[in-house]
Scaffold this active site. Structure first.
Site, PDB file in Angstrom:
ATOM      1  N   ASN A   1      41.448  42.356  60.559  1.00 52.65           N
ATOM      2  CA  ASN A   1      41.820  41.948  59.082  1.00 52.65           C
ATOM      3  C   ASN A   1      42.044  40.594  59.190  1.00 52.65           C
ATOM      4  O   ASN A   1      43.168  40.232  59.781  1.00 52.65           O
ATOM      5  CB  ASN A   1      42.940  42.803  58.370  1.00 52.65           C
ATOM      6  N   GLY A   2      41.223  39.713  58.529  1.00 48.82           N
ATOM      7  CA  GLY A   2      41.561  38.215  58.684  1.00 48.82           C
ATOM      8  C   GLY A   2      40.218  37.597  58.617  1.00 48.82           C
ATOM      9  O   GLY A   2      39.136  38.080  58.519  1.00 48.82           O
TER      10      GLY A   2
ATOM     11  N   LYS B   1      43.268  43.843  46.498  1.00 52.85           N
ATOM     12  CA  LYS B   1      44.618  43.768  46.128  1.00 52.85           C
ATOM     13  C   LYS B   1      45.375  42.654  46.629  1.00 52.85           C
ATOM     14  O   LYS B   1      46.057  42.241  45.907  1.00 52.85           O
ATOM     15  CB  LYS B   1      45.302  45.324  46.180  1.00 52.85           C
TER      16      LYS B   1
ATOM     17  N   GLU C   1      46.597  34.940  31.532  1.00 56.31           N
ATOM     18  CA  GLU C   1      46.774  36.238  32.154  1.00 56.31           C
ATOM     19  C   GLU C   1      45.877  37.216  31.207  1.00 56.31           C
ATOM     20  O   GLU C   1      45.194  38.124  32.000  1.00 56.31           O
ATOM     21  CB  GLU C   1      48.271  36.575  32.241  1.00 56.31           C
TER      22      GLU C   1
ATOM     23  N   HIS D   1      38.575  19.954  21.498  1.00 51.90           N
ATOM     24  CA  HIS D   1      37.980  18.765  22.123  1.00 51.90           C
ATOM     25  C   HIS D   1      37.086  19.207  22.866  1.00 51.90           C
ATOM     26  O   HIS D   1      36.981  18.998  24.387  1.00 51.90           O
ATOM     27  CB  HIS D   1      39.443  18.404  22.989  1.00 51.90           C
TER      28      HIS D   1
ATOM     29  N   TRP E   1      36.731  44.478  52.745  1.00 53.59           N
ATOM     30  CA  TRP E   1      36.422  43.496  51.945  1.00 53.59           C
ATOM     31  C   TRP E   1      35.541  42.550  52.722  1.00 53.59           C
ATOM     32  O   TRP E   1      36.136  41.451  53.306  1.00 53.59           O
ATOM     33  CB  TRP E   1      37.733  42.804  51.263  1.00 53.59           C
TER      34      TRP E   1
ATOM     35  N   ARG F   1      42.693  47.610  49.252  1.00 51.38           N
ATOM     36  CA  ARG F   1      42.521  46.241  49.822  1.00 51.38           C
ATOM     37  C   ARG F   1      41.233  45.848  50.241  1.00 51.38           C
ATOM     38  O   ARG F   1      40.903  44.664  50.598  1.00 51.38           O
ATOM     39  CB  ARG F   1      43.419  46.237  51.112  1.00 51.38           C
TER      40      ARG F   1
ATOM     41  N   LYS G   1      42.762  39.199  33.114  1.00 47.00           N
ATOM     42  CA  LYS G   1      42.750  40.902  33.138  1.00 47.00           C
ATOM     43  C   LYS G   1      41.135  41.141  32.619  1.00 47.00           C
ATOM     44  O   LYS G   1      40.700  41.987  33.324  1.00 47.00           O
ATOM     45  CB  LYS G   1      43.700  41.237  32.054  1.00 47.00           C
TER      46      LYS G   1
ATOM     47  N   GLU H   1      38.525  40.396  35.360  1.00 49.01           N
ATOM     48  CA  GLU H   1      38.503  41.063  36.480  1.00 49.01           C
ATOM     49  C   GLU H   1      38.159  42.717  36.678  1.00 49.01           C
ATOM     50  O   GLU H   1      37.841  43.037  37.378  1.00 49.01           O
ATOM     51  CB  GLU H   1      39.893  40.781  37.338  1.00 49.01           C
TER      52      GLU H   1
ATOM     53  N   CYS I   1      41.345  43.304  54.171  1.00 50.93           N
ATOM     54  CA  CYS I   1      40.725  44.718  54.622  1.00 50.93           C
ATOM     55  C   CYS I   1      42.095  45.403  54.918  1.00 50.93           C
ATOM     56  O   CYS I   1      43.107  45.035  54.980  1.00 50.93           O
ATOM     57  CB  CYS I   1      40.050  44.481  55.849  1.00 50.93           C
TER      58      CYS I   1
HETATM   59  C1  AGP Z   1      45.747  40.072  39.694  1.00 56.55           C
HETATM   60  O1  AGP Z   1      45.416  40.905  38.511  1.00 56.55           O
HETATM   61  C2  AGP Z   1      44.857  39.694  40.524  1.00 56.55           C
HETATM   62  N1  AGP Z   1      44.372  40.957  41.127  1.00 56.55           N
HETATM   63  C3  AGP Z   1      45.301  38.625  41.582  1.00 56.55           C
HETATM   64  O2  AGP Z   1      45.313  37.215  40.682  1.00 56.55           O
HETATM   65  C4  AGP Z   1      46.619  38.472  42.307  1.00 56.55           C
HETATM   66  O3  AGP Z   1      47.535  38.305  41.283  1.00 56.55           O
HETATM   67  C5  AGP Z   1      46.598  37.465  42.946  1.00 56.55           C
HETATM   68  O4  AGP Z   1      45.673  37.683  44.138  1.00 56.55           O
HETATM   69  C6  AGP Z   1      48.122  36.894  43.891  1.00 56.55           C
HETATM   70  O5  AGP Z   1      48.312  38.171  44.511  1.00 56.55           O
HETATM   71  P1  AGP Z   1      50.028  38.534  44.809  1.00 56.55           P
HETATM   72  O6  AGP Z   1      50.946  38.371  43.778  1.00 56.55           O
HETATM   73  O7  AGP Z   1      50.044  39.512  45.982  1.00 56.55           O
HETATM   74  O8  AGP Z   1      50.275  37.237  45.900  1.00 56.55           O
END
Ligand code: AGP
Length: 603
Positions: A99-100, A598, A478, A501, A73, A27, A482, A485, A2
């Site tokens: 936050n936490g 984020k 990767e 397999h 969040w 966030r 992308k 998400e 958050c």
């Molecule tokens: C990346 O597209 C994602 N939003 C997520 O997987 C991110 O890479 C992951 O949460 C790690 O974050 P960080 O690099 O800040 O540790």
């Protein structure tokens, strides 16, 4: 994950809180709220985005020169008005933003209810103001210290008490918190960008440090109430870089910034006329290392997979990769002869920080590769390598990933040079290959228009497969992340040789398969895998290097010729663009995808 803000000074708090929350909305954005104080505590909080809160604040009294704010969040309790922060104690005299995660909130809630406290929300956070109220004997700092000692879990909190006007207490444990300083005003925020409009002078708080904030003072104490003197950190961060600068979204801006970000990350580290520099890492630091662990989450983990291949290829040091949430709980065999490399754009990811702390407790040295100066990872690691990607605002990571790859390659070359596992001629070839990458990115960006058009056809898809072998498999992971998400289309990355397999049973007419092929000696194998899925009706999009792109692809994106070891930095770009254009074609919120945040600062 958050965002929290606080203000105490002479100006109206609400506009300042909104400015800060706007920079923190990445966030978490399920709900938002503020509490302001003059004569009494007034709360305005709503479900949904910050815009909803601004609208609600127009219709209520939010005057006051002290205030706290929050963008959420959701972890405990669905996104709703009542579950939004700030939360008040039962008697309304204490307001808290958090936050936490409070892991022992249920037992605390039961104890507080038995003592007559009431609860309005389903959140873990609401135990905090009531616990502080229970501990309060006239001094807010004492009460916050006593309450914090009973909390288990992670927290960054800001607290106001109606009986102590013009004052705020802030404290952090495992969640980030920054204090902004100006002569007659003080600020609190979860990260630096949220403060830059107000000040560039900050305190970087450490865990279990309590700050008493008044307009003219910010005093830091330990939990034993010993005062700490802290150097002021002057932020040189470029505020404008955190703006869209004419692009429709932060993500497309950050994709376009990759060439520059890579160049900036290479600068001062890789040049033809000097030895490789890895910032503060020195030859003596690595001479006894017999194994390397690379641990991270999400996209950063995918960068680590590429790092494994590069480091093993150039140095013959064995490398083990792991996702941080697994590493931290599997009692890893790691010791003083091992190096743990953590990769984290934010430097605040809870699982990754836990891996750092676990490895240090077992005697290993830790190198942090991060994009945020002053982040917790950068302060707790033994060595730090900053990627110079600039602020990455879009939740979906792009330029942070490609600069993390550069960090990996630089580390591999630094180790190879230090341990003399490569000849100078070989090192020069790799250096040349690295220095060419920004231009290769510029070249592949020329396929953007072709990709934008092609992506329109993918918007109706429900399942997409990404195939690759070796480094291309790491990039397939990767690319799949992308697409998932930001377009909400289910996709799976598979090693080219693995599909037959079992998963090939899912391939039917027009199933979309994105095949990555950049490795000459694996081309025959990859071509066979592509033909296996074409035979079963798949619609294959090829992302292949020049000279390797002659397969029966329905669509193909040709990549420039380059040193094969470094192709991930370039082959990922079309996958980023595909995800971006599919998401925008579907009318989705590219920069703030649903359910995400984020920086994942909770487990
Ligand atoms: C990346 O597209 C994602 N939003 C997520 O997987 C991110 O890479 C992951 O949460 C790690 O974050 P960080 O690099 O800040 O540790």
């Amino acid at each position: 994950m958050c965002g929290i803000v606080g203000y105490v000074g002479g100006r109206q708090a609400a506009p300042i809180l909104f400015d800060g929350l706007e920079k923190l909305e990445y966030r978490g954005y399920d709900s938002a709220g503020i509490a302001v104080f003059d004569e009494k505590i007034k709360v305005c909080k709503v479900k949904g985005r910050l815009a909803n809160l601004r609208e609600a604040a127009q219709k209520t009294d939010v005057s006051g020169t002290t205030g706290i704010g929050h963008t959420r969040w959701a972890t405990h309790g669905e996104p709703s008005g009542v579950n939004s922060h700030p939360h008040l104690s039962s008697d309304g005299t204490i307001a808290v933003v958090h936050n936490g995660i409070i892991e022992n909130y249920e037992e605390l809630r039961e104890m507080l209810i038995s003592k007559g406290y009431t609860f309005r929300s389903e959140t873990d956070t609401e135990v905090i103001p009531n616990l502080i109220s229970l501990c309060y004997k006239g001094d807010l700092l004492d009460a916050v210290i006593d309450a914090s000692k009973q909390l288990r879990g992670s927290y960054a909190i800001c607290v106001m008490h109606a009986d102590e006007p013009g004052k705020m207490i802030a404290v952090r444990k495992d969640s980030p918190l920054i204090i902004g300083l100006k002569d007659d005003e003080k600020f609190v925020a979860s990260d630096i960008p949220a403060l830059l409009k107000q000040t560039r002078s900050v305190y970087l708080l450490e865990d279990n440090e309590y700050v008493v904030l008044k307009a003219k003072s910010a005093r830091i104490f330990t939990e034993d109430k010993e005062e700490i003197s802290r150097n002021i950190f002057n932020v040189t961060f470029d505020h404008s870089a955190a703006e869209k600068a004419g692009y429709d979204h932060f993500m497309i801006k950050e994709i376009h910034e990759q060439s520059k970000a890579v160049r900036d990350t290479l600068t001062g580290r890789i040049s033809m006329d000097k030895k490789v520099s890895f910032d503060m890492l020195d030859k003596k630091d690595i001479e006894n290392i017999n194994k390397i662990y690379i641990v991270a989450c999400g996209t950063a983990y995918h960068a680590g997979l590429v790092g494994k291949t590069a480091i093993e290829k150039l140095t013959k040091i064995p490398v083990e990769t792991d996702i941080a949430s697994e590493f931290r709980y599997r009692d890893p065999i790691i010791d003083k002869n091992n190096l743990l490399v953590i990769v984290s754009q934010s430097g605040e990811t809870a699982d990754t920080l836990a891996a750092l702390r676990l490895a240090k407790s077992k005697g290993a040295k830790v190198l942090a590769i991060t994009n945020v100066v002053g982040s917790t990872a950068s302060r707790e690691a033994d060595f730090v390598f900053y990627t110079h990607a600039g602020p990455e605002i879009a939740v979906a990571s792009t330029k942070a990933y490609t600069t993390q790859l550069i960090a990996m390659y630089t580390l591999a070359l630094f180790l190879a040079e230090s341990r003399e596992t490569l000849s100078q001629a070989e090192i020069d070839i790799y250096k040349q290959g690295l220095l060419e990458i920004p231009d290769k990115i510029d070249e592949v960006m020329k396929t953007e228009e072709q990709i934008a058009k092609m992506s329109i056809d993918l918007t109706k898809e429900t399942d997409v497969f990404f195939l690759g072998r070796g480094l291309d498999y790491a990039v397939a992971m990767e690319g799949s992340l992308k697409l998932k998400e930001i377009s909400y289309i289910h996709s799976e990355p598979y090693a080219g040789g693995e599909l037959k397999h079992g998963p090939i049973a899912l391939i039917e007419k027009d199933t979309v398969v994105i095949a990555i092929s950049t490795c000459a000696w694996l081309k025959p194998k990859m071509d066979s895998n592509v033909k296996e899925v074409i035979t079963r009706g798949a619609y294959v999009i090829g992302v292949a290097s020049e000279g390797l792109d002659d397969n029966d692809y329905r669509q193909k994106i040709t990549l420039p010729r380059m040193n094969e070891l470094f192709t991930p930095v370039v082959s990922v770009v079309p996958l980023q663009l595909i995800a971006y254009y599919v998401s925008t074609a579907k009318g989705l919120d590219v920069d703030k995808p649903r359910n995400l945040a984020k920086s994942v600062t909770v487990e």
